[in-house]
Write a protein that holds these residues in place. Structure first.
Motif, PDB file in Angstrom:
ATOM      1  N   LEU A 118      35.804  -2.340   4.484  1.00 52.96           N
ATOM      2  CA  LEU A 118      35.643  -2.499   5.669  1.00 52.96           C
ATOM      3  C   LEU A 118      37.251  -3.224   5.931  1.00 52.96           C
ATOM      4  CD1 LEU A 118      34.621  -3.283   8.537  1.00 52.96           C
ATOM      5  CD2 LEU A 118      34.330  -5.397   8.018  1.00 52.96           C
ATOM      6  N   PHE A 119      37.314  -2.050   7.511  1.00 57.63           N
ATOM      7  CA  PHE A 119      39.004  -1.920   7.945  1.00 57.63           C
ATOM      8  C   PHE A 119      38.116  -2.081   9.566  1.00 57.63           C
ATOM      9  CE2 PHE A 119      39.519   0.705   4.396  1.00 57.63           C
ATOM     10  CZ  PHE A 119      40.465   0.198   3.593  1.00 57.63           C
ATOM     11  N   ALA A 120      39.310  -3.736   9.532  1.00 55.83           N
ATOM     12  CA  ALA A 120      38.422  -3.941  10.713  1.00 55.83           C
ATOM     13  C   ALA A 120      40.147  -5.356  11.541  1.00 55.83           C
ATOM     14  CB  ALA A 120      37.235  -5.572  11.027  1.00 55.83           C
ATOM     15  N   GLY A 121      40.064  -5.190  12.863  1.00 53.64           N
ATOM     16  CA  GLY A 121      41.126  -6.139  13.189  1.00 53.64           C
ATOM     17  C   GLY A 121      40.036  -7.170  14.574  1.00 53.64           C
ATOM     18  N   ILE A 122      41.100  -6.749  15.760  1.00 51.76           N
ATOM     19  CA  ILE A 122      40.560  -7.634  16.899  1.00 51.76           C
ATOM     20  C   ILE A 122      39.979  -7.613  17.337  1.00 51.76           C
ATOM     21  CG2 ILE A 122      41.921  -9.968  15.355  1.00 51.76           C
ATOM     22  CD1 ILE A 122      43.688  -9.544  17.848  1.00 51.76           C
ATOM     23  N   GLY A 123      40.122  -6.016  18.176  1.00 49.70           N
ATOM     24  CA  GLY A 123      39.513  -5.675  19.176  1.00 49.70           C
ATOM     25  C   GLY A 123      40.316  -5.098  20.534  1.00 49.70           C
ATOM     26  N   ASP A 124      39.742  -4.523  21.676  1.00 47.63           N
ATOM     27  CA  ASP A 124      40.535  -4.989  22.979  1.00 47.63           C
ATOM     28  C   ASP A 124      39.693  -5.409  23.214  1.00 47.63           C
ATOM     29  OD1 ASP A 124      42.800  -4.541  24.145  1.00 47.63           O
ATOM     30  OD2 ASP A 124      42.456  -2.606  23.922  1.00 47.63           O
ATOM     31  N   ASN A 125      40.258  -5.856  25.237  1.00 45.39           N
ATOM     32  CA  ASN A 125      39.511  -5.238  26.204  1.00 45.39           C
ATOM     33  C   ASN A 125      40.292  -4.789  27.029  1.00 45.39           C
ATOM     34  OD1 ASN A 125      38.596  -6.212  29.265  1.00 45.39           O
ATOM     35  ND2 ASN A 125      38.224  -8.571  28.445  1.00 45.39           N
ATOM     36  N   PRO A 126      39.545  -3.238  27.443  1.00 49.77           N
ATOM     37  CA  PRO A 126      40.449  -2.515  27.865  1.00 49.77           C
ATOM     38  C   PRO A 126      40.087  -2.710  29.675  1.00 49.77           C
ATOM     39  CG  PRO A 126      38.364  -1.341  27.284  1.00 49.77           C
ATOM     40  CD  PRO A 126      38.387  -3.003  26.822  1.00 49.77           C
ATOM     41  N   GLN A 127      39.085  -3.712  30.542  1.00 50.36           N
ATOM     42  CA  GLN A 127      39.421  -3.438  31.410  1.00 50.36           C
ATOM     43  C   GLN A 127      39.053  -3.087  32.026  1.00 50.36           C
ATOM     44  OE1 GLN A 127      42.122  -6.727  32.585  1.00 50.36           O
ATOM     45  NE2 GLN A 127      41.162  -8.601  31.032  1.00 50.36           N
ATOM     46  N   GLU A 128      38.493  -1.561  31.814  1.00 49.32           N
ATOM     47  CA  GLU A 128      37.819  -0.232  32.513  1.00 49.32           C
ATOM     48  C   GLU A 128      36.962  -0.957  33.772  1.00 49.32           C
ATOM     49  OE1 GLU A 128      36.498   2.329  29.705  1.00 49.32           O
ATOM     50  OE2 GLU A 128      38.887   2.914  28.607  1.00 49.32           O
ATOM     51  N   THR A 129      36.781  -0.210  34.600  1.00 52.81           N
ATOM     52  CA  THR A 129      35.453   0.074  35.660  1.00 52.81           C
ATOM     53  C   THR A 129      34.719   0.471  34.979  1.00 52.81           C
ATOM     54  OG1 THR A 129      37.256  -0.388  37.662  1.00 52.81           O
ATOM     55  CG2 THR A 129      35.380  -0.024  37.742  1.00 52.81           C
ATOM     56  N   THR A 130      33.601   0.133  35.548  1.00 49.92           N
ATOM     57  CA  THR A 130      32.685   0.357  34.935  1.00 49.92           C
ATOM     58  C   THR A 130      31.850   1.015  35.752  1.00 49.92           C
ATOM     59  OG1 THR A 130      30.931  -1.223  35.770  1.00 49.92           O
ATOM     60  CG2 THR A 130      31.718  -1.789  33.351  1.00 49.92           C
ATOM     61  N   ALA A 131      30.821   1.958  35.724  1.00 52.68           N
ATOM     62  CA  ALA A 131      30.681   2.445  36.871  1.00 52.68           C
ATOM     63  C   ALA A 131      29.659   2.250  38.021  1.00 52.68           C
ATOM     64  CB  ALA A 131      28.815   3.461  35.998  1.00 52.68           C
ATOM     65  N   VAL A 186      36.447  -3.898  22.937  1.00 51.11           N
ATOM     66  CA  VAL A 186      36.019  -3.328  22.180  1.00 51.11           C
ATOM     67  C   VAL A 186      36.237  -2.992  20.673  1.00 51.11           C
ATOM     68  CG1 VAL A 186      36.224  -0.570  22.211  1.00 51.11           C
ATOM     69  CG2 VAL A 186      35.893  -1.777  24.397  1.00 51.11           C
ATOM     70  N   PHE A 187      35.499  -3.230  20.077  1.00 49.15           N
ATOM     71  CA  PHE A 187      35.504  -3.829  18.466  1.00 49.15           C
ATOM     72  C   PHE A 187      35.057  -2.466  17.701  1.00 49.15           C
ATOM     73  CE2 PHE A 187      34.377  -5.957  14.191  1.00 49.15           C
ATOM     74  CZ  PHE A 187      35.265  -6.302  14.300  1.00 49.15           C
ATOM     75  N   ASP A 188      36.328  -2.259  17.656  1.00 43.85           N
ATOM     76  CA  ASP A 188      36.504  -0.599  16.384  1.00 43.85           C
ATOM     77  C   ASP A 188      36.967  -1.163  14.763  1.00 43.85           C
ATOM     78  OD1 ASP A 188      36.420   1.339  18.708  1.00 43.85           O
ATOM     79  OD2 ASP A 188      38.273   1.932  18.757  1.00 43.85           O
ATOM     80  N   PHE A 189      35.889  -0.420  14.183  1.00 45.27           N
ATOM     81  CA  PHE A 189      36.378  -0.808  13.034  1.00 45.27           C
ATOM     82  C   PHE A 189      35.780   0.775  11.913  1.00 45.27           C
ATOM     83  CE2 PHE A 189      31.888  -1.898  13.446  1.00 45.27           C
ATOM     84  CZ  PHE A 189      31.444  -1.431  12.396  1.00 45.27           C
ATOM     85  N   GLN A 190      36.364   0.683  10.559  1.00 42.31           N
ATOM     86  CA  GLN A 190      36.044   1.234   9.656  1.00 42.31           C
ATOM     87  C   GLN A 190      35.757   0.956   8.686  1.00 42.31           C
ATOM     88  OE1 GLN A 190      39.318   4.947   9.249  1.00 42.31           O
ATOM     89  NE2 GLN A 190      38.553   4.449   6.967  1.00 42.31           N
ATOM     90  N   THR A 191      34.471   2.148   7.774  1.00 44.11           N
ATOM     91  CA  THR A 191      34.218   1.871   6.562  1.00 44.11           C
ATOM     92  C   THR A 191      34.411   2.931   6.107  1.00 44.11           C
ATOM     93  OG1 THR A 191      31.938   2.875   6.995  1.00 44.11           O
ATOM     94  CG2 THR A 191      31.796   0.545   7.371  1.00 44.11           C
ATOM     95  N   THR A 192      34.768   2.714   4.470  1.00 41.15           N
ATOM     96  CA  THR A 192      35.481   3.078   3.230  1.00 41.15           C
ATOM     97  C   THR A 192      34.165   3.663   2.792  1.00 41.15           C
ATOM     98  OG1 THR A 192      37.335   3.966   4.415  1.00 41.15           O
ATOM     99  CG2 THR A 192      37.159   4.266   2.166  1.00 41.15           C
ATOM    100  N   CYS A 193      33.560   4.418   2.586  1.00 39.64           N
ATOM    101  CA  CYS A 193      32.834   4.376   1.380  1.00 39.64           C
ATOM    102  C   CYS A 193      33.123   5.422  -0.251  1.00 39.64           C
ATOM    103  CB  CYS A 193      31.270   5.113   1.433  1.00 39.64           C
ATOM    104  SG  CYS A 193      30.527   4.150   2.810  1.00 39.64           S
ATOM    105  N   VAL A 194      33.230   4.308  -1.062  1.00 42.09           N
ATOM    106  CA  VAL A 194      33.895   5.502  -2.791  1.00 42.09           C
ATOM    107  C   VAL A 194      32.793   4.713  -3.352  1.00 42.09           C
ATOM    108  CG1 VAL A 194      35.387   4.052  -4.413  1.00 42.09           C
ATOM    109  CG2 VAL A 194      35.210   3.619  -1.556  1.00 42.09           C
ATOM    110  N   GLY A 195      32.654   6.153  -4.571  1.00 44.50           N
ATOM    111  CA  GLY A 195      31.520   6.398  -5.488  1.00 44.50           C
ATOM    112  C   GLY A 195      32.649   7.005  -6.976  1.00 44.50           C
ATOM    113  N   PRO A 196      32.207   7.168  -7.913  1.00 48.45           N
ATOM    114  CA  PRO A 196      32.795   8.065  -8.274  1.00 48.45           C
ATOM    115  C   PRO A 196      32.100   9.814  -8.422  1.00 48.45           C
ATOM    116  CG  PRO A 196      29.986   7.561  -9.533  1.00 48.45           C
ATOM    117  CD  PRO A 196      30.309   5.983  -8.208  1.00 48.45           C
ATOM    118  N   GLY A 197      32.075   9.835  -7.027  1.00 48.61           N
ATOM    119  CA  GLY A 197      31.599  11.170  -7.300  1.00 48.61           C
ATOM    120  C   GLY A 197      31.578  11.638  -6.147  1.00 48.61           C
ATOM    121  N   THR A 198      31.446  12.966  -6.026  1.00 47.75           N
ATOM    122  CA  THR A 198      31.227  13.417  -3.997  1.00 47.75           C
ATOM    123  C   THR A 198      29.520  13.113  -3.958  1.00 47.75           C
ATOM    124  OG1 THR A 198      30.880  15.630  -5.085  1.00 47.75           O
ATOM    125  CG2 THR A 198      32.586  15.036  -4.415  1.00 47.75           C
ATOM    126  N   GLY A 199      28.780  13.486  -4.420  1.00 48.74           N
ATOM    127  CA  GLY A 199      27.509  13.453  -4.007  1.00 48.74           C
ATOM    128  C   GLY A 199      27.008  11.287  -3.893  1.00 48.74           C
TER     129      GLY A 199
END
Length: 141
Positions: free
Chosen positions: A48-61, A71-84
């Motif tokens: 898991l790769f995760a930072g601290i997020g961000d508050n863009p303070q964008e105006t909603t609809a 806004v909390f963006d993160f990445q998972t990297t899934c690993v195994g011994p083969g492609t399957g």
């Protein structure tokens, strides 16, 4: 504003609960040799790769500008011994995370993230392993 440390821990907890993964979830890096089976093949795991997020303070609809949103963006990297196997881990991770409610937010695929269509071999590492990254977004308020 939501606490990014608690958000990350909730993601780790969801990943650790995936059956068949054996709790092999690493925060930011694989800090020791990967676990292997009796034949020497790497056992599936997630980083898991995760930072601290961000508050863009964008105006909603509605015209609001939520100052407590995160806004909390993160990445998972899934690993195994083969492609399957790495694709299977990625499928299980998607099942565990997609639409997961954390606090007042819901985990979704990150619309700004890249999509890696197939697992890729990690070069120069023994034993052989294949990786499949996935990009995620959690927006809380």
């Amino acid at each position: 504003m939501a606490d990014p440390v608690l958000l990350k821990q909730a993601v780790i907890d969801a990943l650790t609960a995936i059956p068949g993964l054996g709790g092999r979830v690493h925060d930011g890096a694989l800090t020791k040799a990967a676990a292997t089976d009796s034949a020497g093949y790497v056992l599936p795991y997630v980083v898991l790769f995760a930072g601290i997020g961000d508050n863009p303070q964008e105006t909603t609809a509605r015209g609001d500008t939520p100052t407590g949103a995160l806004v909390f963006d993160f990445q998972t990297t899934c690993v195994g011994p083969g492609t399957g196997q790495s694709a299977g881990v990625a499928r299980d991770v998607r099942t565990a995370l997609l639409n997961l409610r954390i606090g007042r937010g819901t985990v979704r695929k990150n619309p700004d993230g890249f999509d890696q269509p197939t697992p890729v071999r990690e070069e120069g590492v023994t034993p052989v392993r294949y990786m499949l990254p996935q990009q995620w977004r959690l927006i809380t308020n």
